[in-house]
Write a protein that holds these residues in place. Structure first.
Motif, PDB file in Angstrom:
ATOM      1  N   ILE A  41       0.946  -1.231   0.029  1.00 29.82           N
ATOM      2  CA  ILE A  41      -0.419   0.170   0.152  1.00 29.82           C
ATOM      3  C   ILE A  41       0.627   1.095  -0.109  1.00 29.82           C
ATOM      4  O   ILE A  41       1.847   0.919   0.643  1.00 29.82           O
ATOM      5  N   ALA A  95      -6.102   3.839   4.470  1.00 32.69           N
ATOM      6  CA  ALA A  95      -6.338   2.561   4.587  1.00 32.69           C
ATOM      7  C   ALA A  95      -5.924   1.921   5.371  1.00 32.69           C
ATOM      8  O   ALA A  95      -6.516   0.730   6.262  1.00 32.69           O
ATOM      9  N   GLU A 112     -10.226  -0.189  -2.229  1.00 35.05           N
ATOM     10  CA  GLU A 112      -9.764   1.467  -2.509  1.00 35.05           C
ATOM     11  C   GLU A 112      -9.921   1.663  -3.880  1.00 35.05           C
ATOM     12  O   GLU A 112      -9.413   2.790  -5.062  1.00 35.05           O
ATOM     13  N   GLN A 158     -11.633   6.030   3.411  1.00 37.55           N
ATOM     14  CA  GLN A 158     -11.353   5.119   2.826  1.00 37.55           C
ATOM     15  C   GLN A 158     -11.070   4.449   3.855  1.00 37.55           C
ATOM     16  O   GLN A 158     -10.509   2.823   4.244  1.00 37.55           O
ATOM     17  N   TYR A 179      -4.048   0.970  -2.056  1.00 41.04           N
ATOM     18  CA  TYR A 179      -4.466   2.671  -1.892  1.00 41.04           C
ATOM     19  C   TYR A 179      -4.663   2.813  -4.018  1.00 41.04           C
ATOM     20  O   TYR A 179      -3.976   2.357  -4.324  1.00 41.04           O
ATOM     21  N   SER A 180      -5.936   2.523  -3.920  1.00 39.12           N
ATOM     22  CA  SER A 180      -6.434   4.020  -5.756  1.00 39.12           C
ATOM     23  C   SER A 180      -6.893   2.648  -6.430  1.00 39.12           C
ATOM     24  O   SER A 180      -5.908   1.297  -6.769  1.00 39.12           O
ATOM     25  N   ALA A 238     -12.086   0.146   4.286  1.00 35.48           N
ATOM     26  CA  ALA A 238     -10.744  -1.099   4.480  1.00 35.48           C
ATOM     27  C   ALA A 238     -11.090  -1.731   6.248  1.00 35.48           C
ATOM     28  O   ALA A 238     -10.613  -2.605   5.571  1.00 35.48           O
ATOM     29  N   TYR A 259       0.020   9.315  -3.523  1.00 34.98           N
ATOM     30  CA  TYR A 259      -1.630   8.558  -2.529  1.00 34.98           C
ATOM     31  C   TYR A 259      -1.523   8.092  -1.127  1.00 34.98           C
ATOM     32  O   TYR A 259      -1.570   7.141  -1.016  1.00 34.98           O
ATOM     33  N   ASN A 311      -3.995   9.217   1.622  1.00 33.19           N
ATOM     34  CA  ASN A 311      -5.448   8.133   1.590  1.00 33.19           C
ATOM     35  C   ASN A 311      -4.153   6.612   1.612  1.00 33.19           C
ATOM     36  O   ASN A 311      -4.870   5.607   2.225  1.00 33.19           O
ATOM     37  N   GLY A 312      -3.396   6.182   1.110  1.00 33.98           N
ATOM     38  CA  GLY A 312      -2.856   5.189   1.374  1.00 33.98           C
ATOM     39  C   GLY A 312      -2.870   4.592   3.062  1.00 33.98           C
ATOM     40  O   GLY A 312      -3.019   3.588   3.895  1.00 33.98           O
TER      41      GLY A 312
END
Lengths: 414, 304
Positions: free
Chosen positions: A41, A54, A137, A328, A114-115, A332, A47, A50-51
């Motif tokens: 991640i 998550a 995610e 997010q 993530y993403s 998770a 990212y 947001n990573g």
């Protein structure tokens, strides 16, 4: 000079390390009483924000599940643990690290990165090794048209992000004695795979209701100016304006809507939370609709976290510095709950049995109901629309979950 | 497309709006392009870190107006203008002696690679320091409206500041000792050296001045658009387009093309859709180059 005894010990060393290498992967998926989940991640790179959201969500769910006794498989209690790698927000790195998790570390149960971009890189790897992955995610629609068998996503897919705003516009038009066919829609989408997915969902709904598209602009990725498009909006006076372009698009749109004093009855923008437009532009954002995967005011609940509100409280207690819990993180956590449920129903550590169990998931969680389509996306949870009302985000649609009535037309004083 | 042209004809305020927006946008690009032309013309260094200097300036305005960093000392972002210019001047000076000095006399590719590397390092450092989120600085200025026409006060302020800044630079270049030295070095560095001009000093000053100009443009951009550590490249590219179209050392040309491209971009975006906004800018560049080529063909001689 290498003497015989040294040579022997060297040989022994090589032999043992070979044994460890060979034996390592086989035993690593479940270490003693611990089940190891793996995830590559984004802790650094674009990212990373947001990573980290998550991974906090993953960690909180693991902690909570372990505190509640863990996962029961074959009558024995197991604890959960996650092995992380940082993919540096680069899809190529994600793929490498998943290979490493699977082949070197022997991890057999994956949580997603993530993403959408990194998930797109991850899925072919897990597919190749037949390793099930629950991802939370990656929302891009294209992830679910590849026929992947081992990937399951707890979140709603991208084409649903703004489609609900079109449905809401139609509903409001009928309530006010107008036909949905008379509505004019302006669409502004960034020219990238995610936003074009969102656009496809909107375009489907627009044609379903027979509305008229008066503007359909695509902003280039490197452009932070949509004033020409907004000038068109002023001249053509659409009834609905929808914008999607990640954080940059949301910040640009909110700033220029304010500067140009745009008066459109319904404005919907994705990523308003991530771009923090309320904090940046204050009362000028009043009445803007923001789609979200999850909100703490929803009435979903489960036995582990309790209500959505309880999750919100717990998360803020656990991780300081959060004013709002990002969805997010919530999704998770839900992904980890899906794994627990699958382990217990499969009652096995066999990846194929687990895949079957995952495919048959039907779970109520604080994040919403989770039930996978054959393609692997969650079809049981709707996107919710929140409206900025007095500087707060209140759920206004779909009406079943709404906590506040929608303010229509948008009332704002610039 | 035809509908959009009809709108332009029917509502005369709409083209006026586009024209104004185009001029406001163009003015800021003129600043960045002028800085680029300066460094290019004087030192023959094509500075690919141009856009990243701009973004740095933007972050300076954002930081000094942000209570999170400044506490009670947070001030209006427009005050970032002098701060950014001074800071970026110093930054440019340091970068000159650290990096640029070593590549000035090398061929073009060395300086391109060095400044490209610098651009990546700056973007990544900003990302490490402030995170990848999109940021804005708020001027808090009002918007004036008149029917369909709306003009944000910050754009007018930015335009005025740009004009003042550009005028100051022009006067400086024409009348000050340093300005004369810069022009002399641009004409012939060796001759300037013979005449007792410390060209090393001139190069450092030129590079630092460019960084300061970019910093100022960045402050204005943070209040008009949005900034993010990786948004430097579009500004570098646009500056290159303007300078390539106008030619080096041609200030009136840079002003014309800067404003012209801003206006063309707005009208193009309106008529064809935002997706063509950037494409049109590049198309204009190609047209200009073709026309130039045809014009110059007449003067072309064989070199024996």
């Amino acid at each position: 000079m290498l003497n015989i005894s040294k040579f022997k010990s060297l040989l022994a060393f090589i032999a043992t390390s070979l044994i460890v290498l060979v034996a390592g992967p086989a035993g690593a998926k479940v270490e003693g009483d611990t089940i190891v989940l793996g995830s590559a991640i984004s802790f650094t790179g674009k990212y990373s924000t947001n990573g980290i959201h998550a991974s906090n969500g993953y960690n909180l769910a693991v902690k909570k599940i372990n505190e509640a006794g863990g996962v029961t498989v074959g009558g024995k209690k197991y604890k959960l643990k996650i092995q992380y790698y940082d993919d540096e927000s680069t899809p190529a790195r994600t793929a490498q690290l998943l290979e490493r998790l699977i082949k070197q570390d022997g991890v057999k149960y994956m949580l997603g990165p993530y993403s959408s971009a990194t998930t797109k890189a991850a899925a072919p790897v897990t597919e190749k090794y037949k390793i099930p992955m629950v991802e939370a995610e990656g929302a891009s629609r294209s992830l679910f048209s590849q026929g992947y068998q081992y990937m399951f996503a707890v979140l709603s897919t991208s084409e649903q992000y703004l489609a609900s705003s079109i449905a809401l516009a139609a509903e409001l038009a009928e309530k006010n004695g107008r036909k949905p066919q008379d509505l004019k829609v302006a669409m502004v989408f960034e020219n990238d795979p995610f936003s074009l997915d969102v656009r496809a969902g909107v375009a489907d709904d627009v044609s379903k209701y027979g509305m008229k598209t008066v503007i359909d602009d695509k902003m280039p990725r490197d452009l932070s100016d949509i004033s020409a498009t907004l000038t068109k909006v002023k001249a053509l006076k659409p009834d609905v304006l929808v914008v999607s372009g990640h954080s940059k698009g949301a910040a640009t749109a909110a700033r220029q809507i304010k500067e140009m004093k745009i008066q459109v009855p319904i404005i919907a923008i994705t990523h308003c939370e991530a771009a923090k437009i309320i904090a940046k532009f204050g009362s000028a954002t009043e009445g803007i609709l923001c789609p979200t995967q999850w909100s703490e005011t929803l009435s979903y609940s489960d036995s582990l976290f309790g209500k959505a509100k309880d999750y919100d409280t717990l998360f803020k207690k656990e991780y300081s510095g959060y004013k709002n819990v990002p969805y997010q993180s919530a999704q998770a956590s839900a992904a980890v709950q899906v794994w627990k449920d699958a382990f217990e129903r499969a009652n096995s550590f066999d990846t194929d049995k687990l895949r079957e169990a995952l495919a048959a998931t039907d779970l109520e969680t604080f994040y919403g109901r989770i039930k996978f389509s054959p393609e692997g996306n969650n079809v049981a949870k709707p996107m919710v629309l929140r409206q900025i009302q007095n500087g707060k985000l209140n759920v206004v649609a779909p009406s079943k979950w709404a906590s506040h009535p929608v303010v229509f037309p948008r009332k704002v004083s610039y | 497309m035809l509908d959009n042209i009809m709108v332009l004809v029917q509502a005369p305020l709409v083209p006026l709006q586009l024209l104004l927006d185009g001029i406001f946008i163009g003015a800021i690009f003129i600043l960045i392009a002028y800085g680029l032309a300066l460094v290019w013309g004087v030192m023959n260094v094509k500075n690919l870190a141009q856009g990243d200097f701009v973004i740095m300036g933007g972050y300076i305005a954002w930081v000094i107006s942000n209570p999170k960093y400044m506490g009670a000392w947070a001030v209006h972002p427009i005050l970032g203008l002098p701060v950014a210019m001074v800071f970026m001047f110093g930054f440019g000076w340091v970068i000159y002696f650290l990096i640029i000095k070593r590549v000035v006399y090398r061929d073009m590719f060395t300086s391109l690679l060095a400044t490209f590397g610098l651009a990546i390092v700056i973007a990544q450092l900003l990302n490490q320091m402030f995170g990848p989120e999109v940021q804005v600085a708020n001027s808090g200025y009002p918007t004036w409206t008149w029917g369909l026409l709306s003009v944000a006060a910050i754009k007018v302020v930015a335009f005025a500041l740009t004009v003042i800044l550009a005028a100051m630079v022009v006067i400086f270049m024409r009348y000050s000792r340093m300005g004369q030295a810069i022009r002399a070095t641009a004409q012939d560095a060796r001759a300037a050296k013979v005449m007792g001009i410390d060209t090393e000093h001139v190069y450092a000053f030129t590079y630092a001045l460019n960084a300061a100009i970019c910093g100022a443009a960045g402050v204005l951009i943070s209040m008009i658009w949005v900034i993010q550590p990786f948004f430097g490249l579009p500004y570098s590219l646009r500056a290159f387009v303007v300078v390539t179209a106008a030619g080096l050392g041609n200030l009136p040309g840079i002003i014309t093309y800067g404003l012209g491209l801003g206006v063309v971009e707005q009208f193009g975006g309106f008529i064809l859709g935002a997706q063509f906004q950037q494409a049109i800018v590049v198309m204009v560049l190609v047209l200009v180059l073709i026309v130039r080529q045809i014009q110059q063909n007449r003067y072309r001689q064989a070199v024996v």
